[in-house]
Design a protein around this motif. Structure first.
Motif, PDB file in Angstrom:
ATOM      1  N   LYS A 170      41.147  42.423   7.743  1.00 26.41           N
ATOM      2  CA  LYS A 170      40.460  41.201   7.335  1.00 26.41           C
ATOM      3  C   LYS A 170      40.927  40.755   5.964  1.00 26.41           C
ATOM      4  CE  LYS A 170      36.174  41.613  10.004  1.00 26.41           C
ATOM      5  NZ  LYS A 170      34.705  41.777   9.930  1.00 26.41           N
ATOM      6  N   GLN A 171      41.178  41.712   5.061  1.00 26.13           N
ATOM      7  CA  GLN A 171      41.650  41.357   3.726  1.00 26.13           C
ATOM      8  C   GLN A 171      43.008  40.669   3.803  1.00 26.13           C
ATOM      9  OE1 GLN A 171      39.277  41.121   1.586  1.00 26.13           O
ATOM     10  NE2 GLN A 171      39.983  42.501  -0.008  1.00 26.13           N
ATOM     11  N   MET A 172      43.944  41.226   4.563  1.00 23.37           N
ATOM     12  CA  MET A 172      45.280  40.645   4.657  1.00 23.37           C
ATOM     13  C   MET A 172      45.245  39.289   5.363  1.00 23.37           C
ATOM     14  SD  MET A 172      47.070  42.648   2.945  1.00 23.37           S
ATOM     15  CE  MET A 172      48.787  42.265   3.248  1.00 23.37           C
ATOM     16  N   GLU A 173      44.390  39.180   6.374  1.00 24.85           N
ATOM     17  CA  GLU A 173      44.269  37.913   7.100  1.00 24.85           C
ATOM     18  C   GLU A 173      43.779  36.813   6.162  1.00 24.85           C
ATOM     19  OE1 GLU A 173      41.734  36.187  10.942  1.00 24.85           O
ATOM     20  OE2 GLU A 173      41.638  38.291  10.419  1.00 24.85           O
ATOM     21  N   ARG A 174      42.906  37.174   5.218  1.00 28.50           N
ATOM     22  CA  ARG A 174      42.356  36.186   4.295  1.00 28.50           C
ATOM     23  C   ARG A 174      43.342  35.827   3.179  1.00 28.50           C
ATOM     24  NH1 ARG A 174      37.406  36.747   0.001  1.00 28.50           N
ATOM     25  NH2 ARG A 174      36.950  34.537  -0.193  1.00 28.50           N
ATOM     26  N   TYR A 175      44.060  36.822   2.655  1.00 23.06           N
ATOM     27  CA  TYR A 175      44.872  36.601   1.450  1.00 23.06           C
ATOM     28  C   TYR A 175      46.330  36.235   1.726  1.00 23.06           C
ATOM     29  CZ  TYR A 175      41.221  38.091  -1.791  1.00 23.06           C
ATOM     30  OH  TYR A 175      40.078  38.155  -2.546  1.00 23.06           O
ATOM     31  N   GLU A 176      46.877  36.567   2.903  1.00 23.51           N
ATOM     32  CA  GLU A 176      48.300  36.323   3.139  1.00 23.51           C
ATOM     33  C   GLU A 176      48.682  34.842   3.095  1.00 23.51           C
ATOM     34  OE1 GLU A 176      49.279  38.552   6.642  1.00 23.51           O
ATOM     35  OE2 GLU A 176      50.194  40.162   5.442  1.00 23.51           O
ATOM     36  N   PRO A 177      47.894  33.925   3.701  1.00 18.91           N
ATOM     37  CA  PRO A 177      48.262  32.494   3.575  1.00 18.91           C
ATOM     38  C   PRO A 177      48.267  32.021   2.124  1.00 18.91           C
ATOM     39  CG  PRO A 177      46.663  32.820   5.336  1.00 18.91           C
ATOM     40  CD  PRO A 177      46.734  34.108   4.588  1.00 18.91           C
ATOM     41  N   LEU A 178      47.349  32.543   1.319  1.00 17.95           N
ATOM     42  CA  LEU A 178      47.295  32.185  -0.099  1.00 17.95           C
ATOM     43  C   LEU A 178      48.540  32.683  -0.828  1.00 17.95           C
ATOM     44  CD1 LEU A 178      45.654  31.022  -2.494  1.00 17.95           C
ATOM     45  CD2 LEU A 178      44.610  33.287  -2.756  1.00 17.95           C
ATOM     46  N   ALA A 179      48.948  33.912  -0.539  1.00 17.23           N
ATOM     47  CA  ALA A 179      50.139  34.474  -1.182  1.00 17.23           C
ATOM     48  C   ALA A 179      51.385  33.684  -0.801  1.00 17.23           C
ATOM     49  CB  ALA A 179      50.295  35.948  -0.785  1.00 17.23           C
ATOM     50  N   ALA A 180      51.480  33.283   0.468  1.00 13.80           N
ATOM     51  CA  ALA A 180      52.645  32.506   0.922  1.00 13.80           C
ATOM     52  C   ALA A 180      52.687  31.147   0.227  1.00 13.80           C
ATOM     53  CB  ALA A 180      52.580  32.328   2.438  1.00 13.80           C
ATOM     54  N   TYR A 181      51.529  30.522   0.073  1.00 16.42           N
ATOM     55  CA  TYR A 181      51.467  29.215  -0.597  1.00 16.42           C
ATOM     56  C   TYR A 181      51.898  29.347  -2.064  1.00 16.42           C
ATOM     57  CZ  TYR A 181      49.521  24.911  -2.549  1.00 16.42           C
ATOM     58  OH  TYR A 181      49.363  23.700  -3.216  1.00 16.42           O
ATOM     59  N   LEU A 182      51.362  30.355  -2.732  1.00 18.30           N
ATOM     60  CA  LEU A 182      51.703  30.558  -4.143  1.00 18.30           C
ATOM     61  C   LEU A 182      53.186  30.848  -4.306  1.00 18.30           C
ATOM     62  CD1 LEU A 182      48.652  32.763  -5.195  1.00 18.30           C
ATOM     63  CD2 LEU A 182      49.083  30.410  -5.909  1.00 18.30           C
ATOM     64  N   SER A 183      53.747  31.649  -3.400  1.00 18.70           N
ATOM     65  CA  SER A 183      55.178  31.965  -3.466  1.00 18.70           C
ATOM     66  C   SER A 183      56.013  30.698  -3.408  1.00 18.70           C
ATOM     67  CB  SER A 183      55.575  32.890  -2.311  1.00 18.70           C
ATOM     68  OG  SER A 183      54.941  34.140  -2.422  1.00 18.70           O
ATOM     69  N   SER A 184      55.642  29.795  -2.494  1.00 19.13           N
ATOM     70  CA  SER A 184      56.426  28.565  -2.327  1.00 19.13           C
ATOM     71  C   SER A 184      56.301  27.642  -3.534  1.00 19.13           C
ATOM     72  CB  SER A 184      55.993  27.827  -1.058  1.00 19.13           C
ATOM     73  OG  SER A 184      54.680  27.314  -1.208  1.00 19.13           O
ATOM     74  N   LYS A 185      55.165  27.642  -4.192  1.00 18.81           N
ATOM     75  CA  LYS A 185      54.944  26.733  -5.321  1.00 18.81           C
ATOM     76  C   LYS A 185      55.433  27.305  -6.651  1.00 18.81           C
ATOM     77  CE  LYS A 185      52.997  23.572  -2.839  1.00 18.81           C
ATOM     78  NZ  LYS A 185      53.698  22.281  -2.600  1.00 18.81           N
ATOM     79  N   VAL A 186      55.301  28.614  -6.808  1.00  9.39           N
ATOM     80  CA  VAL A 186      55.700  29.235  -8.078  1.00  9.39           C
ATOM     81  C   VAL A 186      57.177  29.609  -8.061  1.00  9.39           C
ATOM     82  CG1 VAL A 186      55.244  31.193  -9.638  1.00  9.39           C
ATOM     83  CG2 VAL A 186      53.358  30.073  -8.458  1.00  9.39           C
ATOM     84  N   ILE A 244      41.230  44.628  -3.708  1.00  7.63           N
ATOM     85  CA  ILE A 244      40.221  45.675  -3.554  1.00  7.63           C
ATOM     86  C   ILE A 244      39.757  45.713  -2.096  1.00  7.63           C
ATOM     87  CG2 ILE A 244      39.396  45.707  -5.923  1.00  7.63           C
ATOM     88  CD1 ILE A 244      37.263  43.714  -5.152  1.00  7.63           C
ATOM     89  N   PRO A 245      39.293  46.862  -1.626  1.00  7.97           N
ATOM     90  CA  PRO A 245      38.909  46.996  -0.208  1.00  7.97           C
ATOM     91  C   PRO A 245      37.510  46.459   0.085  1.00  7.97           C
ATOM     92  CG  PRO A 245      38.623  49.078  -1.326  1.00  7.97           C
ATOM     93  CD  PRO A 245      39.192  48.142  -2.353  1.00  7.97           C
ATOM     94  N   GLU A 246      37.310  45.179  -0.246  1.00  9.16           N
ATOM     95  CA  GLU A 246      35.983  44.588  -0.031  1.00  9.16           C
ATOM     96  C   GLU A 246      35.624  44.603   1.458  1.00  9.16           C
ATOM     97  OE1 GLU A 246      34.311  41.046  -2.283  1.00  9.16           O
ATOM     98  OE2 GLU A 246      35.019  40.124  -0.442  1.00  9.16           O
ATOM     99  N   GLN A 247      36.612  44.316   2.301  1.00 16.93           N
ATOM    100  CA  GLN A 247      36.446  44.373   3.751  1.00 16.93           C
ATOM    101  C   GLN A 247      37.525  45.326   4.263  1.00 16.93           C
ATOM    102  OE1 GLN A 247      35.655  40.159   5.422  1.00 16.93           O
ATOM    103  NE2 GLN A 247      37.023  39.840   3.691  1.00 16.93           N
TER     104      GLN A 247
END
Length: 307
Positions: A52-68, A45-48
């Motif tokens: 800023k949204q992509m900067e916050r969520y992209e490292p999380l998505a990359a981590y999840l991709s590697s683990k899942v 959602i466009p909270e920010q």
């Protein structure tokens, strides 16, 4: 003769066995390749603003991709209500929903929430704020008559449900005529800055965004004052579509709930601004359901398009 027959059978067994192993390896390789090629599309959602949204969520998505073991792709939606429309149109597999968008999507689409972040201070909820400039002279609903009111979006708890409940409590029946002007900014950031910069007289936003911006810009604490706040509701949580593979759903949830034990996961959490993710269920949204009911909203038929 008998001895020759035994030798032939042994050779056939070896060939058959190695052939079976080869078939098994080929199948395993295809399975891995299919998993690598599969994409899990997650909406934000466009909270920010989008950067800023992509900067916050992209490292999380990359981590999840590697683990899942599945590529996770993010897409930031232009406005809150679109996250529900895009679940069908763009075939989203999941999304980080605000509390009200989750309640709407659960009622309309049957999505299931899995987890939500817990911040570094131990909180996993937020509340909405109604605020004005300190020099505006506005201190009550009566003072707001004839002023300009900035909402965030019709599909937000802090940015729309809170003011609707406030209007009802203060006997404001037709806000369109009570105020000189009302409009939707689309993001909490924009609402805060519209009031700060005198484009609007009254605004609403999440307390977490308000606090984050106040740390970056001292004018916010110095020049704005808070008049009202909503009950606490769950922070933006990840919910997945109805029918998503059960094993994938379980794996996703496991990675989220254990990443704070992993040094690499802790680093990702730090960038995200959370200390861990916690399990979340539909029952955690009772405050939102009660809030919507108190102002007479039917979630299943609610029109969330800004007008």
């Amino acid at each position: 003769m008998k001895r020759n027959l035994i030798v032939v059978l042994l050779v056939l067994g070896i060939v058959t066995g190695s052939g079976g192993a080869a078939v098994s390896e080929a199948r395993e390789g295809k399975t891995k390749k299919a998993a690598q090629e599969r994409v899990l599309l997650i909406g934000l959602i466009p909270e920010q603003n989008i950067f800023k949204q992509m900067e916050r969520y992209e490292p999380l998505a990359a981590y999840l991709s590697s683990k899942v073991g599945i590529k996770i792709k993010l897409t930031v939606l232009p406005r809150y209500g679109n996250i529900i429309d895009n679940f069908i149109a763009a075939r989203l597999d999941g999304a980080f929903f605000g509390s009200f968008t989750y309640a709407l999507a659960h009622a309309k689409l049957g999505v299931q929430v899995l987890v939500r972040p817990e911040s570094n201070d131990g909180s996993s909820t937020y509340h909405g704020l109604i605020f004005v400039r300190k020099d505006s002279g506005i201190r009550s609903a009566r003072d707001m008559r004839g002023k300009r009111f900035a909402f965030v979006d019709k599909a937000t708890t802090a940015g729309y449900l809170l003011p609707l409940e406030y209007f009802k409590k203060n006997a404001i029946k037709e806000y369109h005529t009570y105020f000189k002007e009302t409009y939707f900014t689309g993001t909490h950031d924009d609402t805060i800055y519209d009031v700060l910069n005198k484009k609007a007289d009254i605004g609403v936003a999440k307390n977490t965004v308000f606090a984050r911006l106040a740390q970056e810009d001292p004018r916010i604490a110095a020049e704005l004052t808070i008049l009202e706040k909503s009950p606490d509701v769950p922070e933006n949580g990840l919910a997945v579509r109805k029918g998503l593979d059960a094993s994938l759903k379980a794996k996703l949830k496991e990675v989220f709930l254990t990443m704070h034990y992993d040094p690499q996961g802790k680093e990702v959490l730090q960038k995200f601004g959370a200390r861990r993710f916690i399990a979340t269920s539909n029952g955690d949204y009772q405050a939102v359901y009660a809030y919507a009911a108190s102002i007479g909203l039917d979630l299943a038929s609610y029109d969330y398009v800004n007008r």
